[in-house]
Design a protein around this motif. Structure first.
Motif, short mmCIF file in Angstrom:
data_model
loop_
_atom_site.label_atom_id
_atom_site.label_comp_id
_atom_site.label_asym_id
_atom_site.label_seq_id
_atom_site.Cartn_x
_atom_site.Cartn_y
_atom_site.Cartn_z
N GLY A 279 53.68 -27.77 2.29
CA GLY A 279 54.49 -28.35 1.24
C GLY A 279 55.68 -29.10 1.83
O GLY A 279 55.75 -29.31 3.05
N ILE A 280 56.58 -29.49 0.96
CA ILE A 280 57.76 -30.26 1.38
C ILE A 280 59.02 -29.46 1.07
O ILE A 280 59.27 -29.09 -0.08
N THR A 281 59.78 -29.19 2.12
CA THR A 281 61.07 -28.51 1.98
C THR A 281 62.18 -29.56 1.94
O THR A 281 62.20 -30.48 2.75
N GLU A 282 63.09 -29.40 0.99
CA GLU A 282 64.28 -30.25 0.94
C GLU A 282 65.50 -29.38 1.16
O GLU A 282 65.78 -28.47 0.36
N ILE A 283 66.22 -29.62 2.25
CA ILE A 283 67.44 -28.88 2.55
C ILE A 283 68.61 -29.59 1.86
O ILE A 283 68.88 -30.76 2.11
N HIS A 284 69.29 -28.84 0.97
CA HIS A 284 70.41 -29.42 0.22
C HIS A 284 71.74 -29.18 0.92
O HIS A 284 72.69 -29.93 0.73
N SER A 285 71.80 -28.10 1.69
CA SER A 285 73.03 -27.74 2.37
C SER A 285 72.69 -27.33 3.79
O SER A 285 71.79 -26.51 3.99
N GLU A 286 73.35 -27.89 4.77
CA GLU A 286 72.98 -27.67 6.17
C GLU A 286 72.87 -26.18 6.49
O GLU A 286 73.74 -25.37 6.14
N ILE A 287 71.75 -25.80 7.13
CA ILE A 287 71.53 -24.41 7.54
C ILE A 287 72.05 -24.27 8.96
O ILE A 287 71.37 -24.61 9.94
N ASN A 288 73.27 -23.78 9.07
CA ASN A 288 73.96 -23.76 10.36
C ASN A 288 73.24 -22.90 11.39
O ASN A 288 73.32 -23.15 12.59
N GLU A 289 72.55 -21.84 10.92
CA GLU A 289 71.87 -20.94 11.84
C GLU A 289 70.87 -21.68 12.72
O GLU A 289 70.58 -21.26 13.84
N PHE A 290 70.32 -22.78 12.22
CA PHE A 290 69.32 -23.54 12.97
C PHE A 290 69.79 -24.97 13.27
O PHE A 290 69.01 -25.77 13.77
N ASN A 291 71.04 -25.26 12.91
CA ASN A 291 71.55 -26.63 13.05
C ASN A 291 70.59 -27.60 12.36
O ASN A 291 70.27 -28.68 12.89
N LEU A 292 70.13 -27.18 11.18
CA LEU A 292 69.13 -27.95 10.44
C LEU A 292 69.84 -28.81 9.40
O LEU A 292 70.42 -28.28 8.44
N PRO A 293 69.84 -30.12 9.57
CA PRO A 293 70.60 -30.98 8.65
C PRO A 293 69.92 -31.16 7.30
O PRO A 293 68.74 -30.85 7.13
N VAL A 294 70.72 -31.68 6.35
CA VAL A 294 70.20 -32.01 5.03
C VAL A 294 69.06 -33.03 5.19
O VAL A 294 69.13 -33.93 6.02
N GLY A 295 67.99 -32.84 4.41
CA GLY A 295 66.85 -33.75 4.50
C GLY A 295 65.57 -33.09 4.04
O GLY A 295 65.59 -31.95 3.54
N LYS A 296 64.46 -33.79 4.20
CA LYS A 296 63.15 -33.30 3.78
C LYS A 296 62.26 -33.07 5.00
O LYS A 296 62.29 -33.85 5.94
N TYR A 297 61.46 -31.98 4.91
CA TYR A 297 60.64 -31.58 6.05
C TYR A 297 59.26 -31.13 5.58
O TYR A 297 59.15 -30.45 4.55
N LEU A 298 58.24 -31.49 6.34
CA LEU A 298 56.93 -30.89 6.11
C LEU A 298 57.04 -29.42 6.52
O LEU A 298 57.58 -29.10 7.59
N SER A 299 56.51 -28.52 5.69
CA SER A 299 56.68 -27.09 5.96
C SER A 299 55.41 -26.31 5.70
O SER A 299 54.52 -26.75 4.95
N VAL A 300 55.35 -25.13 6.30
CA VAL A 300 54.31 -24.16 6.02
C VAL A 300 54.99 -22.92 5.46
O VAL A 300 55.99 -22.44 6.02
N LEU A 301 54.48 -22.40 4.34
CA LEU A 301 55.03 -21.19 3.73
C LEU A 301 53.91 -20.18 3.56
O LEU A 301 52.83 -20.50 3.06
N SER A 302 54.15 -18.95 4.00
CA SER A 302 53.14 -17.90 3.88
C SER A 302 53.72 -16.67 3.20
O SER A 302 54.92 -16.38 3.30
N HIS A 303 52.86 -15.94 2.52
CA HIS A 303 53.23 -14.70 1.83
C HIS A 303 52.12 -13.69 2.05
O HIS A 303 50.98 -13.91 1.63
N SER A 304 52.41 -12.62 2.74
CA SER A 304 51.42 -11.56 2.96
C SER A 304 52.12 -10.33 3.52
O SER A 304 53.32 -10.37 3.80
N GLY A 305 51.37 -9.25 3.71
CA GLY A 305 51.97 -8.00 4.15
C GLY A 305 51.26 -7.36 5.31
O GLY A 305 50.74 -8.02 6.20
#
Length: 473
Positions: free
Chosen positions: A230-256
């Motif tokens: 899917g597509i992730t849109e960062i609205h507020s910079e994630i300082n932990e990763f120095n990840l700037p505002v913008g859109k990114y191709l992403s993979v999201l998983s849910h399992s246990g």
């Protein structure tokens, strides 16, 4: 010459009480003492029944010793509190009464200290899904849940977004080749250091589960578990990763934690219900005292299952990163269906059960998904004491699996998914988007608990079920 088998009558003469201990003893003799003489067996059984505490860690006699101790020490039914401890409910108008009733009972347990109910809550077993319960020195296996350590995991990539729209078939192929669901497993599972943990050789229940854990590693469960592009849109910079505002191709998983977690949950829930007798309405909330060997065993096994679930996700994302030919810019993950040792406002240690609830301590990152056709959210916790530093783990169900299959139309569901621009592999009517609450309404009810840093829009989704693209059974 075959030796005679000892009967329940023989064991009662040796001092065994009626009940589970006799069955466990007969099983132990069949599995570990075939060919031994009657005198040898009786001598061994007499030692165990007279001093069960000495045999709790014994490979053959451990279950027998535990059954004997439970029978002699934990036979009285414990009373609940007359009045429940007050607790906070977030989004009460959208929560079914069954979930609230379960939380009311949980707040009457003698070991309960604090509680909260998240806006995605719905009825479960024991503690409701979306229930948060803090106890004093006690862990409740069903307060953790069957799918121990179930989690969300997201990786983000510096890949042009047009790739998603222009290469849908390629992304479908990547999911088909690099993910497995339900009973399907990889022919050549990847090794992982979690499988080398000594606990697999130290705790009886884990010894029998290591082969299953090895076979299933890197795969996902059934039900509402998924892997999606899917597509992730960062609205507020994630300082932990120095990840700037913008859109990114992403993979999201849910399992246990797959079969490992499920079998740990079943084993220790039964043990807790034997050791802590509660009234019928509260029986699934039976706990294990953390000062007991059984409580310590469960705690270690639970943490192992949580680490195993994380390992499964990391392998999923490693496989897809290799298929994409890229390394992720960042990885964010959080888990639910777990118990944590934390501190309350007075500095006292509490055991916080989050059954279908996301940790949301101050500054803690997490992911709250919607449905296959609605957005998920990257969040940062505010550390709200009233919610016991927690938030919802998703949108929450409004239709049970049975009700969904009875009322939803395959044609209408497929139309809804197509309109949302989502390509679906697998799934069934019981996981259709319509079975979930409106994620925007759920998020609006927990603004005191989390800040939203970004959103995730699903585009190509794989779940358990029929592998024909876009089918809904």
């Amino acid at each position: 010459m075959a030796t005679r088998k000892l009967s329940g009558k023989d064991l009662r003469k040796l001092g065994f009480p009626e009940g589970r201990a006799i069955g466990e003893a007969i099983k132990a003799m069949d599995e570990h003492y075939k060919g031994k003489s009657i005198l040898h067996k009786k001598a061994m059984l007499k030692k165990v029944v007279e001093n069960p505490g000495l045999y709790l860690k014994h490979e053959a006699w451990g279950p027998v010793a535990m059954a004997l101790i439970i029978k002699t020490e934990h036979n009285e039914t414990l009373a609940l509190r007359e009045k429940r401890i007050p607790y906070h409910i977030y989004g009460a108008d959208g929560i079914e009464q069954g979930a609230i009733n379960q939380m009311e009972i949980a707040m009457k347990l003698p070991v309960t200290k604090y509680g909260a109910l998240m806006p995605d809550a719905h009825q479960g077993y024991g503690l409701p899904i979306g229930g948060v319960l803090a106890t004093e020195n006690a862990v409740i296996p069903y307060g953790v849940g069957v799918d121990i350590g179930c989690r969300m995991c997201m990786t983000m990539y510096d890949i042009p977004l047009a790739f998603v729209h222009q290469n849908t078939d390629e992304l479908k192929d990547m999911l088909m080749e690099n993910t497995k669901f339900g009973q399907a497993v990889f022919k050549r599972p990847k090794d992982h250091e979690v499988l080398d943990r000594g606990l697999f050789n130290e705790i009886n229940i884990l010894k029998s589960l290591k082969d299953t854990a090895w076979k299933q590693i890197g795969s996902s469960g059934g039900g509402n578990h998924f892997v999606e592009f899917g597509i992730t849109e960062i609205h507020s910079e994630i300082n932990e990763f120095n990840l700037p505002v913008g859109k990114y191709l992403s993979v999201l998983s849910h399992s246990g934690s797959r079969g490992l977690g499920a079998n740990i949950a079943r084993h220790y829930t039964k043990l807790a219900m034997d050791m802590t007798k509660l009234p019928g309405e509260a029986k699934h909330l039976a706990w294990l005292d953390l000062d007991t060997e059984a409580g310590q065993e469960y705690w270690q096994a639970m943490n192992l299952a949580g680490d195993y679930a994380s390992a499964c996700h990391h392998q999923i994302h490693d496989r897809l990163a290799a298929a994409l030919g890229e390394q992720p810019l960042a990885l964010i993950e959080n888990h639910h269906n777990f118990a944590w040792k934390e501190r309350d406002a007075d500095g006292n240690e509490i055991i916080v059960h989050r059954k279908g609830a996301t940790p949301a301590g101050e500054g803690v990152l997490g992911i709250i998904p919607g449905s296959m056709t609605s957005p998920g959210f990257i969040v940062k916790g505010k550390g709200n004491v009233d919610s016991i530093n927690s938030a919802s783990h998703g949108a929450g169900r409004v239709l049970s699996r049975t009700k969904a299959k009875q009322t939803l139309s395959k044609k209408e569901v497929k139309k809804h998914i197509k309109k949302a621009g989502v390509t679906l592999i697998g799934s069934g009517l019981d996981e259709a988007p319509q079975v979930y609450k409106n994620i925007h309404e759920v998020m609006a009810k927990q603004t005191d608990l989390i800040d939203v840093l970004g959103t995730f829009e699903p585009k190509v989704v794989r779940m358990c079920g029929d592998e024909r693209f876009g089918e809904v059974d």
